[in-house]
Design a protein around this motif. Structure first.
Motif, PDB file in Angstrom:
ATOM      1  N   GLY A 185       0.793  -1.217   0.000  1.00 37.15           N
ATOM      2  CA  GLY A 185       0.000   0.000   0.000  1.00 37.15           C
ATOM      3  C   GLY A 185       0.825   1.267   0.000  1.00 37.15           C
ATOM      4  N   ASP A 186       1.630   1.461   1.024  1.00 28.69           N
ATOM      5  CA  ASP A 186       2.437   2.674   1.180  1.00 28.69           C
ATOM      6  C   ASP A 186       3.663   2.260   1.978  1.00 28.69           C
ATOM      7  OD1 ASP A 186       3.491   5.163   1.511  1.00 28.69           O
ATOM      8  OD2 ASP A 186       1.689   6.082   2.339  1.00 28.69           O
ATOM      9  N   VAL A 187       4.755   1.941   1.273  1.00 33.57           N
ATOM     10  CA  VAL A 187       5.874   1.228   1.882  1.00 33.57           C
ATOM     11  C   VAL A 187       7.131   2.099   1.899  1.00 33.57           C
ATOM     12  CG1 VAL A 187       7.275  -0.865   1.815  1.00 33.57           C
ATOM     13  CG2 VAL A 187       4.921  -0.917   0.960  1.00 33.57           C
ATOM     14  N   PRO A 188       7.722   2.350   3.078  1.00 33.02           N
ATOM     15  CA  PRO A 188       8.997   3.093   3.152  1.00 33.02           C
ATOM     16  C   PRO A 188      10.159   2.182   2.757  1.00 33.02           C
ATOM     17  CG  PRO A 188       8.326   2.427   5.347  1.00 33.02           C
ATOM     18  CD  PRO A 188       7.222   1.989   4.413  1.00 33.02           C
ATOM     19  N   LEU A 189      10.198   1.822   1.483  1.00 34.51           N
ATOM     20  CA  LEU A 189      11.110   0.781   1.028  1.00 34.51           C
ATOM     21  C   LEU A 189      12.575   1.193   1.155  1.00 34.51           C
ATOM     22  CD1 LEU A 189      11.167  -2.050  -0.189  1.00 34.51           C
ATOM     23  CD2 LEU A 189      11.048  -1.013  -2.463  1.00 34.51           C
ATOM     24  N   ARG A 190      12.883   2.453   0.892  1.00 36.78           N
ATOM     25  CA  ARG A 190      14.281   2.895   0.959  1.00 36.78           C
ATOM     26  C   ARG A 190      14.848   2.715   2.366  1.00 36.78           C
ATOM     27  NH1 ARG A 190      14.923   8.889  -0.586  1.00 36.78           N
ATOM     28  NH2 ARG A 190      14.174   9.185   1.542  1.00 36.78           N
ATOM     29  N   SER A 191      14.146   3.196   3.369  1.00 37.93           N
ATOM     30  CA  SER A 191      14.672   3.100   4.734  1.00 37.93           C
ATOM     31  C   SER A 191      14.687   1.660   5.232  1.00 37.93           C
ATOM     32  CB  SER A 191      13.853   3.985   5.679  1.00 37.93           C
ATOM     33  OG  SER A 191      12.499   3.559   5.731  1.00 37.93           O
ATOM     34  N   ARG A 192      13.693   0.870   4.829  1.00 38.80           N
ATOM     35  CA  ARG A 192      13.664  -0.535   5.256  1.00 38.80           C
ATOM     36  C   ARG A 192      14.900  -1.279   4.740  1.00 38.80           C
ATOM     37  NH1 ARG A 192       8.678  -3.005   6.293  1.00 38.80           N
ATOM     38  NH2 ARG A 192       9.971  -4.825   6.787  1.00 38.80           N
ATOM     39  N   LEU A 193      15.197  -1.100   3.463  1.00 38.02           N
ATOM     40  CA  LEU A 193      16.330  -1.815   2.877  1.00 38.02           C
ATOM     41  C   LEU A 193      17.665  -1.241   3.356  1.00 38.02           C
ATOM     42  CD1 LEU A 193      15.052  -2.471  -0.747  1.00 38.02           C
ATOM     43  CD2 LEU A 193      15.369  -4.139   1.083  1.00 38.02           C
ATOM     44  N   ALA A 194      17.740   0.062   3.554  1.00 39.44           N
ATOM     45  CA  ALA A 194      18.977   0.656   4.068  1.00 39.44           C
ATOM     46  C   ALA A 194      19.297   0.113   5.455  1.00 39.44           C
ATOM     47  CB  ALA A 194      18.851   2.174   4.109  1.00 39.44           C
ATOM     48  N   THR A 195      18.270  -0.039   6.274  1.00 39.85           N
ATOM     49  CA  THR A 195      18.473  -0.570   7.621  1.00 39.85           C
ATOM     50  C   THR A 195      18.896  -2.036   7.583  1.00 39.85           C
ATOM     51  OG1 THR A 195      16.838   0.959   8.548  1.00 39.85           O
ATOM     52  CG2 THR A 195      17.348  -1.013   9.829  1.00 39.85           C
ATOM     53  N   LEU A 196      18.269  -2.828   6.734  1.00 37.90           N
ATOM     54  CA  LEU A 196      18.546  -4.267   6.687  1.00 37.90           C
ATOM     55  C   LEU A 196      19.884  -4.581   6.026  1.00 37.90           C
ATOM     56  CD1 LEU A 196      14.992  -5.583   5.742  1.00 37.90           C
ATOM     57  CD2 LEU A 196      16.167  -5.917   7.923  1.00 37.90           C
ATOM     58  N   THR A 197      20.317  -3.755   5.085  1.00 34.54           N
ATOM     59  CA  THR A 197      21.557  -4.048   4.352  1.00 34.54           C
ATOM     60  C   THR A 197      22.755  -3.239   4.833  1.00 34.54           C
ATOM     61  OG1 THR A 197      21.165  -2.364   2.642  1.00 34.54           O
ATOM     62  CG2 THR A 197      20.204  -4.557   2.289  1.00 34.54           C
ATOM     63  N   GLY A 198      22.502  -2.113   5.516  1.00 31.31           N
ATOM     64  CA  GLY A 198      23.585  -1.246   5.942  1.00 31.31           C
ATOM     65  C   GLY A 198      24.189  -0.432   4.814  1.00 31.31           C
ATOM     66  N   LEU A 199      23.517  -0.365   3.660  1.00 26.22           N
ATOM     67  CA  LEU A 199      24.047   0.343   2.496  1.00 26.22           C
ATOM     68  C   LEU A 199      23.299   1.649   2.257  1.00 26.22           C
ATOM     69  CD1 LEU A 199      24.397  -2.599  -0.054  1.00 26.22           C
ATOM     70  CD2 LEU A 199      26.237  -1.474   1.206  1.00 26.22           C
ATOM     71  N   PRO A 200      24.003   2.689   1.819  1.00 23.51           N
ATOM     72  CA  PRO A 200      23.298   3.888   1.343  1.00 23.51           C
ATOM     73  C   PRO A 200      22.356   3.461   0.206  1.00 23.51           C
ATOM     74  CG  PRO A 200      25.667   4.283   1.466  1.00 23.51           C
ATOM     75  CD  PRO A 200      25.461   2.809   1.665  1.00 23.51           C
ATOM     76  N   THR A 201      21.104   3.876   0.278  1.00 23.66           N
ATOM     77  CA  THR A 201      20.091   3.359  -0.641  1.00 23.66           C
ATOM     78  C   THR A 201      19.331   4.501  -1.296  1.00 23.66           C
ATOM     79  OG1 THR A 201      19.826   1.382   0.732  1.00 23.66           O
ATOM     80  CG2 THR A 201      18.062   1.862  -0.830  1.00 23.66           C
ATOM     81  N   ILE A 202      19.102   4.373  -2.608  1.00 22.11           N
ATOM     82  CA  ILE A 202      18.258   5.321  -3.318  1.00 22.11           C
ATOM     83  C   ILE A 202      17.104   4.545  -3.955  1.00 22.11           C
ATOM     84  CG2 ILE A 202      20.119   6.946  -3.780  1.00 22.11           C
ATOM     85  CD1 ILE A 202      20.290   5.900  -6.597  1.00 22.11           C
ATOM     86  N   LEU A 203      15.975   5.210  -4.095  1.00 23.01           N
ATOM     87  CA  LEU A 203      14.776   4.608  -4.685  1.00 23.01           C
ATOM     88  C   LEU A 203      14.314   5.477  -5.835  1.00 23.01           C
ATOM     89  CD1 LEU A 203      12.238   2.661  -4.572  1.00 23.01           C
ATOM     90  CD2 LEU A 203      11.209   4.391  -3.058  1.00 23.01           C
ATOM     91  N   ASP A 204      13.983   4.833  -6.953  1.00 19.07           N
ATOM     92  CA  ASP A 204      13.457   5.592  -8.091  1.00 19.07           C
ATOM     93  C   ASP A 204      12.489   4.711  -8.870  1.00 19.07           C
ATOM     94  OD1 ASP A 204      13.192   7.813  -9.825  1.00 19.07           O
ATOM     95  OD2 ASP A 204      15.324   8.256  -9.569  1.00 19.07           O
ATOM     96  N   LYS A 205      11.765   5.336  -9.789  1.00 22.09           N
ATOM     97  CA  LYS A 205      10.834   4.596 -10.642  1.00 22.09           C
ATOM     98  C   LYS A 205      11.601   3.668 -11.572  1.00 22.09           C
ATOM     99  CE  LYS A 205       8.344   7.500 -12.847  1.00 22.09           C
ATOM    100  NZ  LYS A 205       7.226   7.947 -13.690  1.00 22.09           N
TER     101      LYS A 205
END
Length: 423
Positions: A185-205
């Motif tokens: 529905g409405d997912v904070p995917l960037r922060s979720r993956l950054a936290t789980l992987t420890g990597l700087p993460t960017i999200l785009d279409k």
């Protein structure tokens, strides 16, 4: 107003696609990126004198910047070669292992993962079926990213790029109700993956990522104005000008699914008929196939993988000469072509590139239709041709593009950012 107040008034209050706070490059850093970019794009190697001629920088400046890049380990010296008159010159090349990026692309059917090096070459790739549950999908993504990250030295890994169906909230890093992913529905995917992987993460279409893939892969000197058309379960667009992405103020440029391409076409959820998105969607094409007896009806609501199989079957029947299947795909080709020409005319584009999971199945029907549409009704047809091309990255274009966005952020000199800084 004091100097400090003036400086504060010019500082953006939140991230945007144009100004990015106070971390814009100094002029020397910009020139260093210009030199690195020129070296990276010259796959056969390039000399210092050639770089000076291509960039307009002095030979002494080039010498200083090259020395710095050599010391940082970003480039290396190769063979000596004759270039014009004079003594043979030492050729410079980008060191592929100097930097890496991980990219992943999530769509209703599959999640694809790639590990890229500085040259944009794929070091490793993985494909997984998209889990039905959101939490299972996020756990799978994090696990595969961590597995890829240990394949290269941590110091060279620049980050993780994530490509997802739009629209997205780029400021907050959220995926907003992506189509056919009912649990998202409405997912904070960037922060979720950054936290789980420890990597700087960017999200785009995903379509923006696909355009970035073209900039970093096949078209190493992509100039002019380019329109990328992504054909997946629907259709989306992305744009670039002189090798720089034009993502829009919220990084959602290209949401053109409600262009009318057939006033008598299928009803869209917006209440109108014949919108480009619904007219070119897998759901509509498959339903037409079922209605005309080309495809067997589904037993209940189909899963994304069942729609993908049915679309492949429809394309196979059309290729075999089935008249009803041919008419379905030819009609879709004409309607997509009409939408493409409308958008290309708005941009004054001189190149259209197609890609995405559904591109290969629709290519025979779109390519000819787009070429004919440009010749018949393209506004710029008397001024310049519009090249029509297909991406060579196949189903990996989204993931490659996501990783390319990370490399692009780190290593591509952006004139717009320099202008913003000087302003």
């Amino acid at each position: 107003m004091t100097d400090s107040e003036l400086a504060e008034s010019r500082t953006p209050r939140e991230p945007s696609s144009g100004r990015r706070g106070t971390n814009l490059p100094r002029m020397g850093d910009y020139n260093s990126l210009v030199v690195l970019d020129r070296i990276r794009r010259s796959r056969a190697g390039i000399s210092r004198v050639e770089i000076a001629a291509a960039t307009g920088l002095s030979v002494q400046t080039i010498s200083n910047l090259v020395a710095r890049l050599l010391e940082e380990g970003m480039i290396g010296e190769g063979a000596r070669a004759g270039v014009g008159r004079g003594k043979p010159r030492t050729l410079l090349h980008a060191r592929a292992d100097a930097a890496h990026a991980i990219g992943l692309h999530v769509d209703p059917l599959t999640i694809t993962f790639v590990l890229l090096d500085l040259t944009g070459a794929v070091v490793h790739r993985v494909l997984e079926r998209t889990p039905e549950r959101l939490e299972d999908a996020i756990a799978l993504m994090a696990e595969r990213v961590v597995e890829l990250s240990v394949r290269v030295p941590a110091a060279t890994l620049r980050g993780l790029g994530v490509a997802a169906p739009g629209p997205i909230d780029a400021v907050e890093g959220r995926v907003v109700h992506p189509p056919l992913l009912s649990d998202w529905g409405d997912v904070p995917l960037r922060s979720r993956l950054a936290t789980l992987t420890g990597l700087p993460t960017i999200l785009d279409k995903d379509v923006t990522a696909a355009m970035a893939a073209e900039l970093w892969q096949r078209h190493h000197d992509l100039g002019g104005t380019t329109l990328f058309s992504y054909l997946g379960y629907g259709v989306g667009f992305a744009f670039a000008r002189e090798g720089e992405l034009l993502p829009g103020s919220s990084r959602n440029a290209g949401e053109s699914g409600h262009l009318i391409v057939d006033p008598d076409g299928p009803e869209c959820f917006c209440g109108r008929r014949g919108c480009l998105g619904v007219s070119s969607s897998l759901e509509h094409l498959i339903s037409r196939g079922v209605a005309l007896g080309v495809l067997e009806p589904f037993d209940g609501e189909p899963e994304p993988w069942q729609e993908d199989v049915a679309m492949s079957r429809l394309a196979e029947k059309a290729e075999a000469g089935d008249s009803a299947a041919l008419e379905i795909l030819r009609t879709a080709g004409r309607q997509i072509a009409h939408g493409i020409v409308l958008v290309a005319d708005l941009l004054d584009a001189d190149r259209v590139v197609f890609g995405g999971l559904n591109w290969e199945r629709l290519a025979p029907y779109i390519t000819a239709a787009v070429t004919a549409e440009f010749a018949a009704s393209g506004t710029m047809r008397e001024l310049h041709e519009v090249a029509v091309e297909g991406s060579e990255l196949g189903p990996w274009v989204g993931a490659v593009g996501a990783a390319s966005l990370v490399l692009d952020e780190a290593f591509t000199p952006k004139p717009s950012a320099l202008v913003a800084q000087l302003g």
